[in-house]
Design a protein around this motif. Structure first.
Motif, PDB file in Angstrom:
ATOM      1  N   MET A  15       2.794  66.927  23.963  1.00 50.94           N
ATOM      2  CA  MET A  15       2.926  65.726  24.768  1.00 50.94           C
ATOM      3  C   MET A  15       3.504  66.117  26.116  1.00 50.94           C
ATOM      4  SD  MET A  15       4.618  62.165  23.588  1.00 50.94           S
ATOM      5  CE  MET A  15       3.157  61.589  22.788  1.00 50.94           C
ATOM      6  N   ALA A  16       2.703  66.796  26.913  1.00 50.42           N
ATOM      7  CA  ALA A  16       3.144  67.392  28.158  1.00 50.42           C
ATOM      8  C   ALA A  16       3.610  66.360  29.185  1.00 50.42           C
ATOM      9  CB  ALA A  16       2.020  68.234  28.748  1.00 50.42           C
ATOM     10  N   ASP A  17       3.112  65.142  29.118  1.00 50.73           N
ATOM     11  CA  ASP A  17       3.472  64.144  30.107  1.00 50.73           C
ATOM     12  C   ASP A  17       4.807  63.459  29.819  1.00 50.73           C
ATOM     13  OD1 ASP A  17       2.273  62.933  27.862  1.00 50.73           O
ATOM     14  OD2 ASP A  17       1.722  61.162  29.024  1.00 50.73           O
ATOM     15  N   LYS A  18       5.420  63.745  28.687  1.00 47.82           N
ATOM     16  CA  LYS A  18       6.698  63.129  28.335  1.00 47.82           C
ATOM     17  C   LYS A  18       7.834  64.066  28.721  1.00 47.82           C
ATOM     18  CE  LYS A  18       5.016  59.519  26.149  1.00 47.82           C
ATOM     19  NZ  LYS A  18       4.913  58.252  26.780  1.00 47.82           N
ATOM     20  N   PRO A  19       8.921  63.529  29.254  1.00 45.25           N
ATOM     21  CA  PRO A  19      10.046  64.371  29.685  1.00 45.25           C
ATOM     22  C   PRO A  19      10.889  64.865  28.508  1.00 45.25           C
ATOM     23  CG  PRO A  19      10.583  62.068  29.953  1.00 45.25           C
ATOM     24  CD  PRO A  19       9.136  62.123  29.508  1.00 45.25           C
ATOM     25  N   THR A  20      11.759  65.793  28.813  1.00 46.98           N
ATOM     26  CA  THR A  20      12.770  66.239  27.867  1.00 46.98           C
ATOM     27  C   THR A  20      13.873  65.188  27.836  1.00 46.98           C
ATOM     28  OG1 THR A  20      12.268  68.538  28.357  1.00 46.98           O
ATOM     29  CG2 THR A  20      14.413  68.101  27.353  1.00 46.98           C
ATOM     30  N   ILE A  21      14.452  64.973  26.658  1.00 40.06           N
ATOM     31  CA  ILE A  21      15.519  63.986  26.498  1.00 40.06           C
ATOM     32  C   ILE A  21      16.836  64.714  26.249  1.00 40.06           C
ATOM     33  CG2 ILE A  21      16.354  62.042  25.094  1.00 40.06           C
ATOM     34  CD1 ILE A  21      13.820  61.496  26.841  1.00 40.06           C
ATOM     35  N   LYS A  22      17.831  64.354  27.021  1.00 36.68           N
ATOM     36  CA  LYS A  22      19.182  64.874  26.826  1.00 36.68           C
ATOM     37  C   LYS A  22      19.925  63.872  25.945  1.00 36.68           C
ATOM     38  CE  LYS A  22      23.466  65.991  29.249  1.00 36.68           C
ATOM     39  NZ  LYS A  22      24.136  65.961  30.578  1.00 36.68           N
ATOM     40  N   ILE A  23      20.520  64.376  24.877  1.00 37.71           N
ATOM     41  CA  ILE A  23      21.281  63.540  23.961  1.00 37.71           C
ATOM     42  C   ILE A  23      22.722  64.031  23.985  1.00 37.71           C
ATOM     43  CG2 ILE A  23      21.550  62.748  21.579  1.00 37.71           C
ATOM     44  CD1 ILE A  23      18.547  63.648  21.203  1.00 37.71           C
TER      45      ILE A  23
ATOM     46  N   THR B  46      25.995  68.242  23.044  1.00 33.76           N
ATOM     47  CA  THR B  46      24.814  67.944  23.843  1.00 33.76           C
ATOM     48  C   THR B  46      23.603  68.616  23.199  1.00 33.76           C
ATOM     49  OG1 THR B  46      26.125  67.812  25.854  1.00 33.76           O
ATOM     50  CG2 THR B  46      23.771  68.134  26.133  1.00 33.76           C
ATOM     51  N   PHE B  47      22.506  67.891  23.148  1.00 37.27           N
ATOM     52  CA  PHE B  47      21.258  68.371  22.570  1.00 37.27           C
ATOM     53  C   PHE B  47      20.129  68.077  23.548  1.00 37.27           C
ATOM     54  CE2 PHE B  47      24.058  66.736  19.265  1.00 37.27           C
ATOM     55  CZ  PHE B  47      24.133  67.797  18.381  1.00 37.27           C
ATOM     56  N   LEU B  48      19.079  68.863  23.491  1.00 32.09           N
ATOM     57  CA  LEU B  48      17.841  68.559  24.201  1.00 32.09           C
ATOM     58  C   LEU B  48      16.771  68.317  23.153  1.00 32.09           C
ATOM     59  CD1 LEU B  48      17.785  71.116  27.159  1.00 32.09           C
ATOM     60  CD2 LEU B  48      18.478  68.704  27.194  1.00 32.09           C
ATOM     61  N   ALA B  49      15.925  67.327  23.407  1.00 32.19           N
ATOM     62  CA  ALA B  49      14.878  66.962  22.447  1.00 32.19           C
ATOM     63  C   ALA B  49      13.562  66.753  23.169  1.00 32.19           C
ATOM     64  CB  ALA B  49      15.274  65.694  21.695  1.00 32.19           C
ATOM     65  N   LYS B  50      12.484  67.028  22.433  1.00 29.77           N
ATOM     66  CA  LYS B  50      11.128  66.831  22.933  1.00 29.77           C
ATOM     67  C   LYS B  50      10.435  65.758  22.101  1.00 29.77           C
ATOM     68  CE  LYS B  50      10.712  70.353  25.887  1.00 29.77           C
ATOM     69  NZ  LYS B  50      10.298  70.274  27.254  1.00 29.77           N
ATOM     70  N   PHE B  51       9.595  64.978  22.761  1.00 26.21           N
ATOM     71  CA  PHE B  51       8.807  63.970  22.059  1.00 26.21           C
ATOM     72  C   PHE B  51       7.724  64.640  21.224  1.00 26.21           C
ATOM     73  CE2 PHE B  51      10.498  61.266  25.466  1.00 26.21           C
ATOM     74  CZ  PHE B  51      10.904  60.172  24.727  1.00 26.21           C
ATOM     75  N   GLU B  52       7.366  64.005  20.123  1.00 25.23           N
ATOM     76  CA  GLU B  52       6.310  64.473  19.233  1.00 25.23           C
ATOM     77  C   GLU B  52       4.974  63.881  19.662  1.00 25.23           C
ATOM     78  OE1 GLU B  52       6.354  66.656  16.626  1.00 25.23           O
ATOM     79  OE2 GLU B  52       8.389  67.088  17.309  1.00 25.23           O
ATOM     80  N   ALA B  53       3.983  64.731  19.859  1.00 24.48           N
ATOM     81  CA  ALA B  53       2.651  64.286  20.275  1.00 24.48           C
ATOM     82  C   ALA B  53       2.020  63.339  19.254  1.00 24.48           C
ATOM     83  CB  ALA B  53       1.744  65.491  20.503  1.00 24.48           C
TER      84      ALA B  53
ATOM     85  N   VAL C 252      16.718  60.698  30.138  1.00 28.59           N
ATOM     86  CA  VAL C 252      15.738  61.647  30.628  1.00 28.59           C
ATOM     87  C   VAL C 252      16.483  62.721  31.412  1.00 28.59           C
ATOM     88  CG1 VAL C 252      13.792  61.940  32.209  1.00 28.59           C
ATOM     89  CG2 VAL C 252      13.915  59.932  30.734  1.00 28.59           C
ATOM     90  N   THR C 253      16.100  63.954  31.176  1.00 33.98           N
ATOM     91  CA  THR C 253      16.682  65.058  31.923  1.00 33.98           C
ATOM     92  C   THR C 253      15.579  65.756  32.695  1.00 33.98           C
ATOM     93  OG1 THR C 253      18.148  66.973  31.790  1.00 33.98           O
ATOM     94  CG2 THR C 253      16.488  66.782  30.079  1.00 33.98           C
ATOM     95  N   ASN C 254      15.941  66.556  33.638  1.00 34.64           N
ATOM     96  CA  ASN C 254      14.970  67.325  34.394  1.00 34.64           C
ATOM     97  C   ASN C 254      14.230  68.252  33.452  1.00 34.64           C
ATOM     98  OD1 ASN C 254      13.661  69.247  35.992  1.00 34.64           O
ATOM     99  ND2 ASN C 254      15.201  69.120  37.591  1.00 34.64           N
ATOM    100  N   PRO C 255      12.902  68.176  33.377  1.00 36.09           N
ATOM    101  CA  PRO C 255      12.149  69.015  32.436  1.00 36.09           C
ATOM    102  C   PRO C 255      12.376  70.509  32.651  1.00 36.09           C
ATOM    103  CG  PRO C 255      10.719  67.371  33.427  1.00 36.09           C
ATOM    104  CD  PRO C 255      12.034  67.294  34.138  1.00 36.09           C
ATOM    105  N   GLN C 256      12.953  70.909  33.782  1.00 36.26           N
ATOM    106  CA  GLN C 256      13.175  72.325  34.042  1.00 36.26           C
ATOM    107  C   GLN C 256      14.571  72.784  33.665  1.00 36.26           C
ATOM    108  OE1 GLN C 256      12.039  72.748  38.143  1.00 36.26           O
ATOM    109  NE2 GLN C 256       9.885  72.575  37.654  1.00 36.26           N
TER     110      GLN C 256
ATOM    111  N   LEU D 234      11.007  55.640  25.255  1.00 35.56           N
ATOM    112  CA  LEU D 234      11.181  56.031  26.652  1.00 35.56           C
ATOM    113  C   LEU D 234      11.486  54.811  27.521  1.00 35.56           C
ATOM    114  CD1 LEU D 234      11.129  58.465  28.528  1.00 35.56           C
ATOM    115  CD2 LEU D 234       8.665  58.160  28.754  1.00 35.56           C
ATOM    116  N   SER D 235      10.906  53.672  27.207  1.00 33.40           N
ATOM    117  CA  SER D 235      11.156  52.449  27.980  1.00 33.40           C
ATOM    118  C   SER D 235      12.584  51.920  27.774  1.00 33.40           C
ATOM    119  CB  SER D 235      10.136  51.365  27.613  1.00 33.40           C
ATOM    120  OG  SER D 235      10.432  50.792  26.352  1.00 33.40           O
TER     121      SER D 235
END
Length: 143
Positions: free
Chosen positions: A1-9, A15-22, A138-142, A32-33
């Motif tokens: 799911m390349a168009d979805k950002p990384t999520i900072k929790i 602190t954790f970083l998470a990715k959305f599931e395609a 939302v966090t900076n994807p980089q 996300l909303s």
């Protein structure tokens, strides 16, 4: 799911970083909303090694996608309601998702990709010391 950002929790002191599931695009879009989202994590009552955010009777118009009753540590699920109240489940260990009505399945929409070594510590903190603040943003994807 390349168009979805990384999520900072940020949960308690961790602190954790998470990715959305395609495989859960509708659930991911709804969540996300809601961001940034701030709430409390409490320990589950029925499901094992997980934390949850009860959402009561809120309806989001979601069905089931990429759903599971036996998530792994680091998986985050969204239960859209039905047999039990709407909720978010934050798994830190062995889980058999259930309510007083019996087994449930929920949409696996986020997965922890960084910080997973602190999942058990967070779970035990909530279990033994009570609810902890949690923020999803939302966090900076980089990063």
């Amino acid at each position: 799911m390349a168009d979805k950002p990384t999520i900072k929790i940020t949960a308690g002191p961790y602190t954790f970083l998470a990715k959305f599931e395609a495989a859960a695009p509708e659930t991911s879009t709804v969540f996300l909303s809601m961001l940034p989202y701030r709430q409390k994590l409490i320990h589950v009552r029925w499901s094992g090694e997980a934390l949850w955010i009860p959402l009561g009777e809120q309806k989001f118009g979601l069905g089931f996608e990429n759903h599971t009753a036996h998530p792994a540590a680091g998986q985050i699920l969204f239960y859209p309601g039905g047999f039990s109240e709407t909720e978010i489940l934050f798994c830190y260990g062995n889980v058999a998702f259930a309510s007083k009505m019996g087994p449930l399945a929920a949409n696996h929409f986020l997965t922890i990709v960084e910080g997973g070594e602190n999942l058990r510590a967070l779970g035990e903190l909530v279990l033994w010391h009570g609810a902890q603040d949690v923020t999803f943003e939302v966090t900076n994807p980089q990063t």
